[in-house]
Design a protein around this motif. Structure first.
Motif, short mmCIF file in Angstrom:
data_model
loop_
_atom_site.label_atom_id
_atom_site.label_comp_id
_atom_site.label_asym_id
_atom_site.label_seq_id
_atom_site.Cartn_x
_atom_site.Cartn_y
_atom_site.Cartn_z
N UNK A 7 0.83 -1.21 0.00
CA UNK A 7 0.00 0.00 0.00
C UNK A 7 0.86 1.26 0.00
N UNK A 8 1.93 1.25 0.77
CA UNK A 8 2.82 2.42 0.81
C UNK A 8 3.45 2.67 -0.56
N UNK A 9 3.85 1.60 -1.26
CA UNK A 9 4.45 1.78 -2.59
C UNK A 9 3.44 2.41 -3.55
N UNK A 10 2.21 1.96 -3.49
CA UNK A 10 1.18 2.52 -4.38
C UNK A 10 0.96 4.00 -4.04
N UNK A 11 0.86 4.33 -2.75
CA UNK A 11 0.67 5.72 -2.36
C UNK A 11 1.84 6.60 -2.80
N UNK A 12 3.02 6.02 -2.91
CA UNK A 12 4.20 6.77 -3.34
C UNK A 12 4.44 6.68 -4.84
N UNK A 13 3.43 6.20 -5.58
CA UNK A 13 3.52 6.06 -7.04
C UNK A 13 4.69 5.18 -7.47
N UNK A 14 4.93 4.13 -6.70
CA UNK A 14 5.96 3.14 -7.03
C UNK A 14 5.27 1.81 -7.31
N UNK A 15 5.91 0.99 -8.09
CA UNK A 15 5.30 -0.28 -8.48
C UNK A 15 5.42 -1.31 -7.35
N UNK A 16 4.30 -1.90 -6.93
CA UNK A 16 4.35 -2.96 -5.91
C UNK A 16 4.58 -4.33 -6.57
N UNK A 17 4.65 -5.36 -5.76
CA UNK A 17 4.83 -6.71 -6.30
C UNK A 17 3.59 -7.20 -7.04
N UNK A 18 2.44 -6.66 -6.68
CA UNK A 18 1.18 -6.96 -7.37
C UNK A 18 0.21 -5.83 -7.08
N UNK A 19 -0.88 -5.81 -7.81
CA UNK A 19 -1.91 -4.80 -7.59
C UNK A 19 -2.58 -5.06 -6.23
N UNK A 20 -2.66 -4.05 -5.36
CA UNK A 20 -3.36 -4.26 -4.08
C UNK A 20 -4.84 -4.56 -4.31
N UNK A 21 -5.39 -5.37 -3.44
CA UNK A 21 -6.79 -5.76 -3.54
C UNK A 21 -7.50 -5.29 -2.27
N UNK A 22 -8.55 -4.52 -2.45
CA UNK A 22 -9.39 -4.07 -1.33
C UNK A 22 -10.68 -4.86 -1.41
N UNK A 23 -10.92 -5.73 -0.44
CA UNK A 23 -12.13 -6.54 -0.45
C UNK A 23 -12.51 -6.87 0.99
#
Length: 190
Positions: A7-23
């Motif tokens: 989540x921190x990587x996504x918030x910092x506009x960096x690529x994570x290991x996979x797309x985060x899933x909110x469910x």
């Protein structure tokens, strides 16, 4: 990569290991034995945020709430009165809860006329002084499992939800100064 790191990587506009899933599912659905496979999927893969919010009261005023069942029709519905006791007086809503679903229907909204808006505008309220300890407790509890998002009220949305839609949109036109004054006060309280 932990959920928090993702989540921190996504918030910092960096690529994570996979797309985060909110469910997520409701507590009632989690207790249902038929949701076992869905619960396992959520527990293994969901990157849900942890939420925290201070007690914003009612319309950003300190408030004590009271709930009372007015009528019960077993197997059909319940009629419930919700009241907020605030420095601006009491604000009451009445809801119908059908037995078959968790949702409800409004019979009476908390804000029903311009006088209610005036009471909100004219109330003298001290700025809230919240203790940060509960927020830090949530941060400590979730650790690397999530990010903690602090809930902040949206004054326009709060007013719109507390009134019947047709009343609220009429007030935007007919009570412009009152709505503007009230939104200015609420935004400054946030």
């Amino acid at each position: 990569m932990t959920r928090r790191q993702r989540l921190e990587r996504v918030f910092n506009c960096q690529e994570p290991d996979r797309v985060p899933i909110e469910m997520s599912i409701t507590p009632e659905a989690r207790r249902d034995p038929r949701s076992e496979r869905l619960r396992a999927l959520i527990d293994q893969y969901a990157d849900n945020f942890a939420g925290w919010s201070p007690n914003w009261g009612f319309m950003l005023m300190p408030a004590e709430s009271e709930t009372a069942e007015i009528e019960s029709r077993p197997g059909e519905s319940r009629r419930v009165r919700h009241t907020f006791h605030t420095p601006a007086g009491d604000f009451t809503a009445i809801h119908w809860y059908p037995a078959s679903i968790a949702d409800y229907h409004w019979e009476k909204h908390y804000l029903s006329d311009p006088e209610d808006l005036s009471r909100l505008r004219d109330a003298v309220i001290a700025s809230p002084q919240d203790d940060p300890a509960p927020f830090h407790e949530v941060v400590h509890r979730v650790g690397e499992e999530s990010l903690v998002l602090a809930g902040v009220p949206h004054p326009f949305g709060a007013l719109a939800r507390a009134a019947a839609r047709e009343d609220f949109y009429a007030w935007l036109h007919l009570e412009r100064d009152l709505i503007h004054d009230l939104l200015d006060i609420l935004v400054n309280r946030v």
